[in-house]
Every structure is written in structure tokens, then in C-alpha cells.
Design an enzyme around this catalytic site. Structure first.
Site: not given
Ligand code: PRP
Length: 186
Positions: A44-45, A104, A107
Site C-alpha cells: 500500500k505504501g 515508497d 529498506d
Molecule cells: C513497506 C514499504 C515497502 C517495503 C520496503 O511496505 O512500503 O514496500 O516495506 O521494505 P523492504 O525493503 O525491507 O522489503 P510494508 O510491508 O510496510 O507494507 P505497506 O506498503 O502496505 O505499508
């Protein structure tokens, strides 16, 4: 992880984000020319970033097809679980397309790596990646983005689509979130 106490500081204002996205859109336009692009937004981010990026691209005469993939790696906490879960697949066929994958934040890189592998398996002609935020100090998967908005330190960021437990996504700027027990927390 302790409970969040308050928004710490604004890292990037709505105006700074807008200006940076316009530069990224210009770079994408320069690289892709008039080729068809399938923009794939990882929910979703990235929904806020994607909405602004595709409209900035239109200002540079790039008009991508748009689709969405729902992946998550964070549980009800502030650290990546290390496992990426696919919740919703794409609705458009990927075969033969040049894909611009939009997220978004980059990480650990596990989400973007998983999405790239998925799209390649589905027959994408090419997959390039575009992230608003990059936290290189946290990387686990060997991946770098082709287009990056801002590099940041290892702070927990919310706003502009990014959440903590599904809150704060509405904020127009990007803010660091302060947790109990960390320096400066009250
Ligand atoms: C977050 C963000 C990225 C991901 C990055 O998503 O939106 O998609 O984490 O992290 P990584 O590089 O460690 O994989 P999240 O899992 O929080 O879900 P969301 O987008 O629904 O908030």
C-alpha cells in the site's frame, strides 16, 4: 519495539517532494523516450508517490499504463519481518512490457527483489525500479533502485503514504517517528 511517542521532525516537505518527483519524472522521460511503460505500484505504501509520479510523468509526455501489486513485509511492528507476502496480483498482462516498478521505500530490499523476480517470471521485457526513499544501511538483498528520490539514515519514516500500523499515511510531508526509549523521546 517500543510504542511510538510523537512525530519527530519533518524530513522532507510536500514542496521538496514535489520538486524531487518532477526531476525523477524528467529522468524517466529522458531514458524511456516515447516507449510504452507499464508502471507497477507496490501497495500500500506507494499509492501517494505513484499518484504524483504518474502526473509528473504526464508533464514530461510520458503516459504509462498503471497497475498495482500488493505486497507486505512489515507486520504490526516497525521492523521488516523478513518475509514478503503477496496479497494481490496484477490485473494487466506483463508479458513484453517495459515495467517501471514503483515503491515508497527501499529498506532491506526484500520487497523490491521479490517484485522484480515476480515480474520477470511473468515475462516482463525489462524491469526498472523507482523508489522515493532509500535506506542503504538496512539492505539485505543486493538491489539498488534505478531512480531514487532521497537517501535517508536508519530512521522510521511516516507520511506521504508511509505508515506505522496503517496510520500517518495521510501526512503531506515525510516525518521521522520517535519511539519511547530512543534519544529525544518524551
Ligand atoms: C513497506 C514499504 C515497502 C517495503 C520496503 O511496505 O512500503 O514496500 O516495506 O521494505 P523492504 O525493503 O525491507 O522489503 P510494508 O510491508 O510496510 O507494507 P505497506 O506498503 O502496505 O505499508
Amino acid at each position: 519495539m517500543n510504542a511510538p511517542t510523537h512525530l519527530d521532525k519533518e524530513l522532507f516537505s510536500a514542496e521538496e517532494i514535489r520538486a524531487r518527483i518532477n526531476i525523477i519524472a524528467g529522468n524517466i522521460s529522458r531514458d524511456y523516450g516515447t516507449d510504452d511503460i507499464l508502471a507497477v505500484s507496490i501497495l500500500k505504501g506507494s499509492f501517494v508517490f505513484t499518484a504524483d509520479l504518474i502526473r509528473a510523468l504526464a508533464g514530461h509526455q510520458v503516459h504509462p499504463l498503471v497497475d498495482f501489486l500488493t505486497l507486505s513485509s512489515y507486520g504490526p511492528d516497525s521492523t521488516s519481518s523478513g518475509t514478503v507476502t503477496l496479497h494481490h496480483e496484477l490485473s494487466l498482462p506483463v508479458g513484453g512490457h517495459r515495467v517501471l516498478l514503483i515503491d515508497d521505500i527501499l529498506d532491506t530490499g526484500l520487497t523490491l527483489q521479490t517484485a522484480c523476480q515476480l515480474l520477470t517470471r511473468q515475462g516482463a521485457k525489462e524491469v526498472r525500479t523507482c523508489v522515493l526513499l532509500d535506506k542503504p544501511s538496512r539492505r539485505v538483498a543486493p538491489i539498488t533502485a534505478d531512480y531514487t528520490g532521497f537517501q535517508i539514515e536508519n530512521v522510521f519514516v511516516v507520511g506521504y503514504g508511509l505508515d506505522y500500523n496503517n496510520r500517518y499515511r495521510h501526512l503531506p510531508g515525510l516525518f521521522s517517528l520517535q519511539f519511547e526509549g530512543t534519544p529525544g523521546a518524551t
